[in-house]
Each structure stands twice: as C-alpha cells, then as structure tokens.
Scaffold this motif. Structure first.
Motif, PDB file in Angstrom:
ATOM      1  N   SER A 140       0.848  -1.180   0.000  1.00 12.61           N
ATOM      2  CA  SER A 140       0.000   0.000   0.000  1.00 12.61           C
ATOM      3  C   SER A 140       0.884   1.231   0.000  1.00 12.61           C
ATOM      4  N   SER A 141       0.463   2.286   0.666  1.00 13.92           N
ATOM      5  CA  SER A 141       1.226   3.523   0.726  1.00 13.92           C
ATOM      6  C   SER A 141       0.680   4.369   1.863  1.00 13.92           C
ATOM      7  N   GLN A 143       0.191   7.268   1.504  1.00 12.69           N
ATOM      8  CA  GLN A 143      -0.728   8.162   0.821  1.00 12.69           C
ATOM      9  C   GLN A 143      -2.135   7.577   0.719  1.00 12.69           C
ATOM     10  N   LYS A 161      -4.998   3.836  -3.626  1.00 15.42           N
ATOM     11  CA  LYS A 161      -4.442   3.117  -2.479  1.00 15.42           C
ATOM     12  C   LYS A 161      -5.447   3.053  -1.329  1.00 15.42           C
ATOM     13  N   ALA A 186       3.228   0.117   4.063  1.00 16.08           N
ATOM     14  CA  ALA A 186       3.606   1.433   3.554  1.00 16.08           C
ATOM     15  C   ALA A 186       5.130   1.538   3.607  1.00 16.08           C
ATOM     16  N   TRP A 189       8.413   7.221   1.954  1.00 15.48           N
ATOM     17  CA  TRP A 189       8.613   8.106   0.807  1.00 15.48           C
ATOM     18  C   TRP A 189      10.019   7.875   0.279  1.00 15.48           C
ATOM     19  N   ASP A 228       3.765   0.686   8.560  1.00 12.80           N
ATOM     20  CA  ASP A 228       4.829   1.246   7.742  1.00 12.80           C
ATOM     21  C   ASP A 228       6.079   0.380   7.848  1.00 12.80           C
TER      22      ASP A 228
END
Length: 236
Positions: A140-141, A143, A161, A186, A189, A228
């Motif tokens: 996923s992300s 974001q 997403k 996640a 970045w 994350d």
C-alpha cells in the motif's frame, strides 16, 4: 531472529522486475529464502540479472495482474506449491497534479484497476497457496491514509491506495476465521519511485530491509494490519 528458524523461507512476490519488488526479492534471497517472483511481460529485466546471481533460489514467472486469465494460468503452474509469504507489489503511479477535476476516465480506471482491484484478485486467486500460518501482504502507501491526507497531491493515486485498503479490510471481514496474517505495507517516501521523486528522504536500501523485518515480525499473528516499514501502525 537469532537462534530461531526464519519465518518466511518460501516467498511468492507478484511484481518484481524493478524498484521495490526487485529489492524485496533480493532481500529475501539474502536472508536465505527461496523466491518465486513475477515480471509483467517478455524480455530481460533486472530480476533476470538477480536470478543469474541467485544460485537457483530464484524462479521467474510472467503475469499481468490486470488480465484475470493470466492469474488463473499462473495459479495452475504453481498449484502444487505452498508459500510462507505472498507479497503483491504490482502498482502504477500517475501525474501528481491530476485531480478528479481533470483526470481522464481512462487514467482513473487504469489506476483503480491496477492498484486496487487487481491486487485483491491476486489475493483471492492465490490465497490457497499460502500456508495456514503464512502471511499475505500487499504494498500500500502512506498516501492511502485518509486520516493523514492534509496536503493533497497525487489525488488519484491516493484514492487508488485508499480503495486498496478498503478492499483488503472487506477481504479480512469476509475471511474472519482465516488464521493467515494480512498486511498492508507502507514503504515510506522513497527516492526513485513513481511517487517519491528526487527529494524523497529514503532510499530503497533504507526502506526495504526494515520492511522485510517488519513483515517477518508479524509472522503467525493473524488478523489485518496497516503498517509502515518501521512496524508502526498507519492511520486508516
């Protein structure tokens, strides 16, 4: 993990020809795992170069996850196999300044089909190849977090997403008795990715090893989590 058996020794990665998927394959190979990884089409990729160095521990398959018949064919080729981890990495980005006001229907559809619908079709198609104590993870992300969206940007990518996350929650609800661990990951970045750009604070080499450790630490826990690369929960 010192003194314990490694939790994920048989890995299936969907989408590994470059970028994060390629780094995932390499990290698991470095950890001593056997990896089956996919590319989307014909031709030599960086994954094939990795295979040359993998001493027989990396197999490459071909599949375009947006074509259901190809998913069915790949499942048939792998039907006798069982994996500790299925990781669905395939996805696409779009222009940061495209919004619901100006994106074409075709581009909106492309992102939604590739980033949300198709990964869940992979999960549905291949879940029976994941051991009962295994893990199903999807890239996923951050974001995709609705709660964290205070600045906008990448509006359509964010939406795809978020849709992926919602579909995964629905999958978990429909399969509440399934003991497999479900993860939405996640990666942070990251420079050099479709969304990251040159100013992102992380490199792939800083993210992916920690992401793999986070996945391995969730082995056998069951349930669905949105995490994350550091193992911290991401707000939905």
């Amino acid at each position: 993990m010192t003194g314990q058996a490694k939790p994920n020794t048989s890995i299936l990665i969907i989408g590994a020809s470059r970028g994060l998927g390629l780094a995932l394959a390499e990290e698991y190979l470095n950890n001593g795992s056997n990896v089956v990884a996919t590319v989307r089409g014909p031709g030599r990729t960086s994954l094939h170069e990795l295979q040359d160095r993998a001493a027989g521990h990396l197999e490459i398959e071909t599949v375009d996850i947006t074509i259901p018949d190809q998913l069915t064919s790949l499942h048939g080729r792998l039907a006798a196999r069982r994996f500790d981890l299925l990781f669905v990495n395939a996805g696409v980005a779009n222009a940061a300044n495209e919004t619901a006001a100006n994106v074409s229907t075709e581009e909106f559809t492309r992102l939604m089909v590739t980033n949300a619908l198709s990964p869940l079709r992979v999960v549905e198609e291949f879940k029976d190849l994941v051991s009962a104590a295994g893990t199903i993870a999807v890239m996923s992300s951050g974001q995709g977090s609705v709660a964290n969206n205070t600045r906008g940007g990448f509006e359509i990518y964010r939406a795809s997403k978020s849709a992926l996350n919602q579909l995964m929650r629905s999958y978990a609800a429909r399969n509440a008795g399934d003991p497999r661990t479900l993860l939405l990951m996640a990666p942070g970045w990251i420079k050099g990715t479709g969304v990251g750009g040159p100013n992102a604070p992380l490199t792939i080499g800083e993210s992916i090893p920690r992401l793999v450790r986070t996945i391995d630490a969730q082995h056998g826990r069951g349930g669905l989590r949105f995490l994350d690369y550091r193992g911290e929960a991401v707000p939905w």
